[in-house]
Design an enzyme around this catalytic site. Structure first.
Site, PDB file in Angstrom:
ATOM      1  N   ALA A 178       0.832  -1.206   0.000  1.00 52.90           N
ATOM      2  CA  ALA A 178       0.000   0.000   0.000  1.00 52.90           C
ATOM      3  C   ALA A 178       0.869   1.260   0.000  1.00 52.90           C
ATOM      4  CB  ALA A 178      -0.924   0.000   1.204  1.00 52.90           C
ATOM      5  N   ASP A 203       2.299   1.665  -3.449  1.00 51.50           N
ATOM      6  CA  ASP A 203       1.262   2.180  -4.347  1.00 51.50           C
ATOM      7  C   ASP A 203       1.079   3.693  -4.164  1.00 51.50           C
ATOM      8  OD1 ASP A 203       0.908  -0.341  -5.263  1.00 51.50           O
ATOM      9  OD2 ASP A 203      -0.910  -0.744  -4.095  1.00 51.50           O
ATOM     10  N   SER A 224      26.063 -17.883 -30.437  1.00 45.78           N
ATOM     11  CA  SER A 224      25.414 -18.966 -29.712  1.00 45.78           C
ATOM     12  C   SER A 224      26.524 -19.760 -29.035  1.00 45.78           C
ATOM     13  CB  SER A 224      24.580 -19.830 -30.641  1.00 45.78           C
ATOM     14  OG  SER A 224      25.422 -20.427 -31.569  1.00 45.78           O
ATOM     15  N   ILE A 225      26.157 -20.827 -28.430  1.00 47.00           N
ATOM     16  CA  ILE A 225      27.123 -21.535 -27.615  1.00 47.00           C
ATOM     17  C   ILE A 225      27.079 -22.995 -28.034  1.00 47.00           C
ATOM     18  CG2 ILE A 225      25.447 -21.894 -25.774  1.00 47.00           C
ATOM     19  CD1 ILE A 225      27.586 -21.216 -23.790  1.00 47.00           C
ATOM     20  N   LYS A 270      21.871 -23.054 -17.550  1.00 43.74           N
ATOM     21  CA  LYS A 270      21.419 -22.667 -18.886  1.00 43.74           C
ATOM     22  C   LYS A 270      19.916 -22.437 -18.808  1.00 43.74           C
ATOM     23  CE  LYS A 270      22.018 -23.618 -23.759  1.00 43.74           C
ATOM     24  NZ  LYS A 270      20.691 -23.228 -24.187  1.00 43.74           N
ATOM     25  N   GLU A 287      19.012 -13.629 -20.199  1.00 46.63           N
ATOM     26  CA  GLU A 287      17.851 -14.411 -20.604  1.00 46.63           C
ATOM     27  C   GLU A 287      16.592 -13.894 -19.924  1.00 46.63           C
ATOM     28  OE1 GLU A 287      18.933 -16.815 -22.617  1.00 46.63           O
ATOM     29  OE2 GLU A 287      17.397 -18.378 -22.723  1.00 46.63           O
ATOM     30  N   CYS A 299     -14.147 -54.235 -14.785  1.00 50.99           N
ATOM     31  CA  CYS A 299     -15.200 -55.100 -14.244  1.00 50.99           C
ATOM     32  C   CYS A 299     -16.526 -54.986 -14.986  1.00 50.99           C
ATOM     33  CB  CYS A 299     -15.419 -54.798 -12.765  1.00 50.99           C
ATOM     34  SG  CYS A 299     -16.311 -53.261 -12.483  1.00 50.99           S
ATOM     35  N   CYS A 327     -15.337 -54.399  -8.247  1.00 45.95           N
ATOM     36  CA  CYS A 327     -14.294 -54.099  -9.233  1.00 45.95           C
ATOM     37  C   CYS A 327     -12.907 -54.444  -8.688  1.00 45.95           C
ATOM     38  CB  CYS A 327     -14.349 -52.625  -9.614  1.00 45.95           C
ATOM     39  SG  CYS A 327     -13.127 -52.168 -10.851  1.00 45.95           S
TER      40      CYS A 327
HETATM   41  S1  IVH Z   1      26.382 -17.491 -22.711  1.00 48.50           S
HETATM   42  C1  IVH Z   1      29.095 -16.399 -26.053  1.00 48.50           C
HETATM   43  N1  IVH Z   1      25.153 -18.273 -20.545  1.00 48.50           N
HETATM   44  O1  IVH Z   1      21.770 -20.323 -24.480  1.00 48.50           O
HETATM   45  C2  IVH Z   1      28.221 -17.146 -25.116  1.00 48.50           C
HETATM   46  N2  IVH Z   1      23.983 -18.426 -22.612  1.00 48.50           N
HETATM   47  O2  IVH Z   1      23.329 -20.619 -27.570  1.00 48.50           O
HETATM   48  C3  IVH Z   1      26.845 -16.702 -25.212  1.00 48.50           C
HETATM   49  N3  IVH Z   1      21.680 -19.276 -22.407  1.00 48.50           N
HETATM   50  O3  IVH Z   1      20.696 -18.221 -26.823  1.00 48.50           O
HETATM   51  C4  IVH Z   1      25.886 -17.393 -24.365  1.00 48.50           C
HETATM   52  N4  IVH Z   1      21.725 -19.525 -20.211  1.00 48.50           N
HETATM   53  O4  IVH Z   1      20.139 -17.405 -24.584  1.00 48.50           O
HETATM   54  C5  IVH Z   1      25.074 -18.131 -21.881  1.00 48.50           C
HETATM   55  N5  IVH Z   1      24.183 -18.905 -18.516  1.00 48.50           N
HETATM   56  C6  IVH Z   1      24.098 -18.742 -19.859  1.00 48.50           C
HETATM   57  C7  IVH Z   1      22.936 -19.065 -20.583  1.00 48.50           C
HETATM   58  C8  IVH Z   1      22.921 -18.898 -21.977  1.00 48.50           C
HETATM   59  C9  IVH Z   1      20.989 -19.642 -21.321  1.00 48.50           C
HETATM   60  C10 IVH Z   1      21.149 -19.303 -23.777  1.00 48.50           C
HETATM   61  C11 IVH Z   1      21.368 -18.062 -24.555  1.00 48.50           C
HETATM   62  C12 IVH Z   1      21.736 -18.489 -25.935  1.00 48.50           C
HETATM   63  C13 IVH Z   1      21.893 -19.954 -25.821  1.00 48.50           C
HETATM   64  C14 IVH Z   1      23.272 -20.362 -26.245  1.00 48.50           C
END
Ligand code: IVH
Length: 685
Positions: free
Chosen positions: A37, A40, A85-86, A124, A182, A423, A444
């Site tokens: 409250a 708010d 990406s990873i 992840k 994320e 049954c 049953c």
């Molecule tokens: S690092 C250069 N750390 O996984 C490294 N990625 O392909 C870049 N993801 O789309 C990523 N948890 O959204 C990293 N602890 C984390 C992560 C993470 C989720 C996702 C990220 C990316 C995909 C990796």
């Protein structure tokens, strides 16, 4: 037209800072500083100021988090630094971690004698990758990953995520700081959202990840603002005017100090074995985490070593995702069968084209009940999303609608299974019930053990020593099918059972013999008719006086019995209409089970006729059972909970919430002495 004064400007500035500080404590640190409250009140004060003096409005004001901007499309934004990406370690076993460590060591040209490498192990998160661009501390742009080169401008939606600071907590913020992380939906938020959507007749979300991704890609940011989203930071994009910390661990600490949420579940570890242990440790806790993850991520901790390793084909050589088996998969729904549970509930079970999910091959998954099938609109022949998380029973989550053909068939449990598959008794579904049930009851086999245990229980026929282990043995060895069979048991058959000596067999036979002499209320209760508990059994016995009259009663007659409504009447009629049930009753009587008969008592009799009592706390002399017996002997009813219909509450020591409720409803409260006085003199109104 009035212009804002210097004081107005200052007040707005103070309010913005204070509200964002409260937001950070509430949403990121999970430690609210003020009651809602109060929060708010501050929020409304700021809103009022800004609407009175539009020149006070600012892009980083917490009032801008409510959304409102409607876009016709997202514009594309080129990433200053590509969003990579990873690489995913395909081997989900511990060896995946060892292989990664070995590869990094080889690429850094380390020998066996060199010390173990230090990594930061993270989770992840299963959501949507986002780039947050802060210029001089102010959030200016938020973009999706897109193809890694350019993404979509989703700033308006991201602003509504209260965990994301609109301004960094820093006296001298970097000129440019791009934070990567994320956006996701916590499981609890996902469930709550769906529950509400369901109640409001709105569309539900398929899973938390789609929930997060779908919300961020809403063109109307008001819709995004209504979605409960969370965020974890894990990396960087473009940076100017800031010295990047030397390790990933320190980077996350620095991001956290800027007010960005960072997951606590992370560890600095040395060597591949420690990584494998982390993978296993998190796997064991995966199903208890408040959000979904699909694996863990190992990152070489030192920045200089990361730079030395660099990238191959848009993936860093210094990091890897080590996954867990997916918890969701798509497969074909081949048919629907039913399973009969111990209480007679028929559960529809999906027969699936075998699919690997949650680490096992799944061929069956629960569909819960007909309402769930209708709500999800799952049809036979559909491609469906199947989910198996942890040790949970696999379930069908939703159909994949864009793969539906015209050949799919709707399923209706009652038309597909008018009879119990175990049954062959009728299957019935109560008006306000989600579950369909087999009306076979005692007959049953699926319900037999449960029915026998209930029959033998202390408040029913009362056969001492007939516990669940024994019932399991008797039913599994086909020695006992119905309660009537208990009275046909001989010493030899019993003594031959496992863990049963002659002595205990003889004791059990004695107990069975004693149970032949019973009472009509006990007998009715022992039959295990749905919705007929002890109290109703007593009411029925009193009203009809004999079993024959009860069995012959029709709905109109049953509804005359005090407290018997349409649901109870229906249950009794369903039970009596099954020939097997009547046969069991006849056999029981033939086996010598008897009770004294009474003339029917139609008009309520006794000093407490028509009155409802609730007992609570410990009475000084009388036990709960004794007090109940005394009240019932005077025609009173004893109920377990206090409501407006309660006439008296009898309270003893340590009476709790029932007493409070009685007082709040202004119901008469007596102690044991008061009860005794009423028993003697009757109720003085
Ligand atoms: S690092 C250069 N750390 O996984 C490294 N990625 O392909 C870049 N993801 O789309 C990523 N948890 O959204 C990293 N602890 C984390 C992560 C993470 C989720 C996702 C990220 C990316 C995909 C990796």
């Amino acid at each position: 037209m009035l212009f804002a004064s210097a004081e107005n400007f200052e007040r707005a500035r103070v309010l913005r800072a204070e509200i964002e500080r409260l937001n950070h404590h509430y949403y990121v640190l999970d430690a609210p500083l003020l009651p809602d409250a109060e929060y708010d009140r501050l929020f409304r004060e700021l809103q009022a100021l800004e609407s009175a003096y539009p020149e006070l409005q600012q892009i980083d004001s917490p009032t801008q988090r409510v959304g409102g901007k409607v876009l016709s499309a997202f514009s594309a934004v080129r990433h200053a630094v590509p969003m990579l990406s990873i690489r995913t370690e395909t081997d989900t076993e511990a060896s995946g971690a060892l292989a990664f460590d070995a590869r990094v060591r080889r690429e850094l040209k380390l020998g066996e004698s060199d010390p173990p490498l230090e990594y930061l192990a993270e989770l992840k998160f299963d959501g949507l990758a986002i780039n947050l661009r802060y210029e001089s501390g102010l959030l200016v742009c938020a973009t999706t990953r897109g193809d890694g080169e350019s993404g979509e401008d989703v700033t308006a939606n991201v602003r509504t995520v209260k965990q994301i600071p609109l301004r960094l907590l820093a006296k001298a913020p970097p000129a440019v700081l791009e934070v990567r992380g994320e956006i996701f939906m916590k499981l609890e938020d996902f469930r709550r959202f769906n529950k509400r959507a369901l109640a409001a007749g709105e569309k539900t979300l398929v899973n938390p990840r789609n929930g997060a991704a779908g919300s961020i890609r809403q063109l109307d940011s008001k819709i995004a603002a209504g979605r409960p989203l969370s965020f974890f930071a894990y990396g960087l994009g473009e940076v100017h005017g800031w010295t990047i910390p030397e390790t990933q661990a320190e980077l996350l600490q620095a991001l956290s100090a800027f007010g960005l949420p960072v997951c606590e579940e992370r560890d600095v570890l040395a060597g591949g074995h420690a990584l494998a242990e982390f993978h296993a440790r998190i796997a064991a806790r995966r199903s208890t985490l408040p959000f979904a993850i699909d694996g863990v991520v190992y990152k070489l901790n030192r920045r200089d070593l990361q730079e030395k390793l660099g990238f191959v084909s848009r993936e860093p050589r210094w990091a890897v995702a080590h996954k867990y088996p997916a918890e969701e998969a798509v497969t074909r729904l081949l048919g629907i069968e039913v399973q009969v549970g111990r209480t007679g509930v028929l559960t529809p079970v999906a027969r699936l084209e075998p699919v690997f999910v949650g680490g096992v091959t799944v061929t069956n998954a629960t569909l819960h009940n007909q309402d769930e099938i209708d709500r999800k609109d799952v049809r036979i022949g559909d491609w469906v999303v199947v989910r198996r998380a942890g040790d949970v029973i696999p379930e069908v989550v939703a159909p994949v609608l864009d793969r539906r053909t015209s050949e799919v068939q709707k399923f209706n449990l009652l038309s597909a299974f008018p009879q119990c598959p175990v049954c062959a008794s009728h299957v019935v579904r109560g008006q306000d019930e989600a579950a369909a049930r087999c009306s076979g009851g005692l007959f049953c086999p699926a319900q037999r053990k449960q029915a026998l245990l209930h029959f033998a229980s202390r408040r029913a026929i009362d056969i001492e020593g007939l516990g669940d282990k024994l019932v399991d043995q008797l039913v599994d060895a086909h020695i006992v099918r119905t309660p009537a069979d208990l009275y046909k048991l001989g010493l030899m058959a019993l003594a031959n059972l496992e863990r049963m000596g002659e002595k205990s067999a003889a004791n059990l036979l004695d107990a069975i013999a004693r149970s032949r002499q019973t009472s009509l209320p006990r007998f009715i209760y022992a039959l295990g008719i749905r919705n007929v508990g002890e109290t109703t059994a007593k009411d029925l016995a009193r009203y009809y006086g004999s079993l024959e009259d009860l069995l012959a009663a029709d709905e109109t007659s049953l509804m005359q019995v005090p407290d018997v409504g349409p649901i109870v009447a229906r249950s009794i009629l369903d039970f009596c209409s099954e020939a097997h049930n009547r046969q069991v009753i006849e056999e029981l009587q033939a086996a010598g089970v008897t009770w004294p008969e009474h003339a029917p008592q139609r008009a309520p009799a006794g000093k407490f006729a028509g009155k409802t009592f609730v007992l609570t706390g410990t009475l000084p002399e009388l036990s709960r059972e004794e007090a109940k017996g005394l009240i019932e002997a005077e025609g009173g009813k004893v109920s377990g909970s206090v409501s407006k219909k309660t006439d008296f509450v009898i309270a003893g020591a340590e009476a709790g919430s029932k007493l409070e409720k009685a007082l709040s409803l202004e119901i008469a409260v007596l102690d044991e002495a008061g009860l005794r006085e009423m028993l003697e003199k009757g109720i003085v109104e």
